[in-house]
Design a protein around this motif. Sequence first.
Motif, PDB file in Angstrom:
ATOM      1  N   UNK A 176      18.036 146.895  55.137  1.00  0.00           N
ATOM      2  CA  UNK A 176      18.668 146.272  56.213  1.00  0.00           C
ATOM      3  C   UNK A 176      18.510 147.587  57.101  1.00  0.00           C
ATOM      4  N   UNK A 177      17.848 147.178  58.490  1.00  0.00           N
ATOM      5  CA  UNK A 177      17.611 148.185  59.639  1.00  0.00           C
ATOM      6  C   UNK A 177      18.528 147.508  60.764  1.00  0.00           C
ATOM      7  N   UNK A 178      19.417 148.234  61.405  1.00  0.00           N
ATOM      8  CA  UNK A 178      20.187 147.802  62.220  1.00  0.00           C
ATOM      9  C   UNK A 178      19.535 148.480  63.907  1.00  0.00           C
ATOM     10  N   UNK A 179      19.821 147.699  64.809  1.00  0.00           N
ATOM     11  CA  UNK A 179      19.435 147.970  66.162  1.00  0.00           C
ATOM     12  C   UNK A 179      20.522 147.931  67.085  1.00  0.00           C
ATOM     13  N   UNK A 180      20.210 148.404  68.304  1.00  0.00           N
ATOM     14  CA  UNK A 180      21.314 148.560  69.166  1.00  0.00           C
ATOM     15  C   UNK A 180      21.421 147.388  70.213  1.00  0.00           C
ATOM     16  N   UNK A 181      20.772 146.292  69.740  1.00  0.00           N
ATOM     17  CA  UNK A 181      20.968 145.056  70.656  1.00  0.00           C
ATOM     18  C   UNK A 181      20.403 143.975  69.934  1.00  0.00           C
ATOM     19  N   UNK A 182      20.690 142.761  70.234  1.00  0.00           N
ATOM     20  CA  UNK A 182      20.318 141.419  69.499  1.00  0.00           C
ATOM     21  C   UNK A 182      18.776 141.532  69.457  1.00  0.00           C
ATOM     22  N   UNK A 183      18.293 141.370  68.203  1.00  0.00           N
ATOM     23  CA  UNK A 183      16.918 141.286  67.937  1.00  0.00           C
ATOM     24  C   UNK A 183      16.380 139.929  67.348  1.00  0.00           C
ATOM     25  N   UNK A 195       0.564 150.926  47.685  1.00  0.00           N
ATOM     26  CA  UNK A 195       0.225 149.675  47.869  1.00  0.00           C
ATOM     27  C   UNK A 195       1.141 148.762  47.638  1.00  0.00           C
ATOM     28  N   UNK A 196       1.378 147.504  48.292  1.00  0.00           N
ATOM     29  CA  UNK A 196       2.315 146.547  47.766  1.00  0.00           C
ATOM     30  C   UNK A 196       2.474 145.461  48.860  1.00  0.00           C
ATOM     31  N   UNK A 197       3.452 144.922  48.931  1.00  0.00           N
ATOM     32  CA  UNK A 197       3.941 143.569  49.929  1.00  0.00           C
ATOM     33  C   UNK A 197       5.125 144.330  50.746  1.00  0.00           C
ATOM     34  N   UNK A 198       5.184 143.527  51.802  1.00  0.00           N
ATOM     35  CA  UNK A 198       6.541 143.532  52.505  1.00  0.00           C
ATOM     36  C   UNK A 198       6.761 142.380  53.473  1.00  0.00           C
ATOM     37  N   UNK A 199       8.086 142.114  53.531  1.00  0.00           N
ATOM     38  CA  UNK A 199       8.536 140.731  54.296  1.00  0.00           C
ATOM     39  C   UNK A 199       9.763 141.132  54.957  1.00  0.00           C
ATOM     40  N   UNK A 200       9.791 140.323  56.070  1.00  0.00           N
ATOM     41  CA  UNK A 200      10.948 140.696  57.133  1.00  0.00           C
ATOM     42  C   UNK A 200      11.751 139.216  57.458  1.00  0.00           C
ATOM     43  N   UNK A 201      13.032 139.388  57.575  1.00  0.00           N
ATOM     44  CA  UNK A 201      13.890 138.289  58.084  1.00  0.00           C
ATOM     45  C   UNK A 201      14.982 138.688  59.020  1.00  0.00           C
ATOM     46  N   UNK A 202      15.181 138.000  60.127  1.00  0.00           N
ATOM     47  CA  UNK A 202      16.008 138.440  61.172  1.00  0.00           C
ATOM     48  C   UNK A 202      17.215 138.142  61.020  1.00  0.00           C
ATOM     49  N   UNK A 203      18.294 138.813  61.479  1.00  0.00           N
ATOM     50  CA  UNK A 203      19.700 138.422  61.761  1.00  0.00           C
ATOM     51  C   UNK A 203      20.101 138.777  62.995  1.00  0.00           C
ATOM     52  N   UNK A 204      21.251 139.097  63.819  1.00  0.00           N
ATOM     53  CA  UNK A 204      21.372 139.252  64.965  1.00  0.00           C
ATOM     54  C   UNK A 204      21.061 140.591  65.498  1.00  0.00           C
TER      55      UNK A 204
END
Length: 127
Positions: A67-74, A93-102
């Motif tokens: 979980x990566x937290x940012x300083x604004x709504x992303x 090597x490998x795989x990576x995927x992302x999913x947004x939150x607020x």
Amino acid sequence: MFGCQNYKAAVNSGTTLALSLATFGHEAHAVAAGDRWAVVNQNGTLARGKGATASAYAYPGVLGAYRVVFDKNVSQCLYLATLGTEYPSTPASGEIAVAPDVADVHVVTRTSAGVATNRPFHLPIGC
């Protein structure tokens, strides 16, 4: 400067997937300068970033979930994650995927065989 144009890729099912890519120039550099990004170590700690305030394992004991937290709504931004280290070396090597939150982004990393595992990564965000 980047010189991208509109491309079309044929999919095996016979359908056509249209990928519209804008022509990049000075505008791309201006956007990149204002956007947020993070470099996260394999152990979940934040190596460096712009607008990134924290990172950690999303669920202690669960491999490859961050979980990566940012300083604004992303939540309405663009995410482009890639496996990579914070120092000059060749990442696994490998795989990576992302999913947004607020105000944060969930990232999942896996081996090339699809098995959840911890991997370092880079996460640029375009808003």
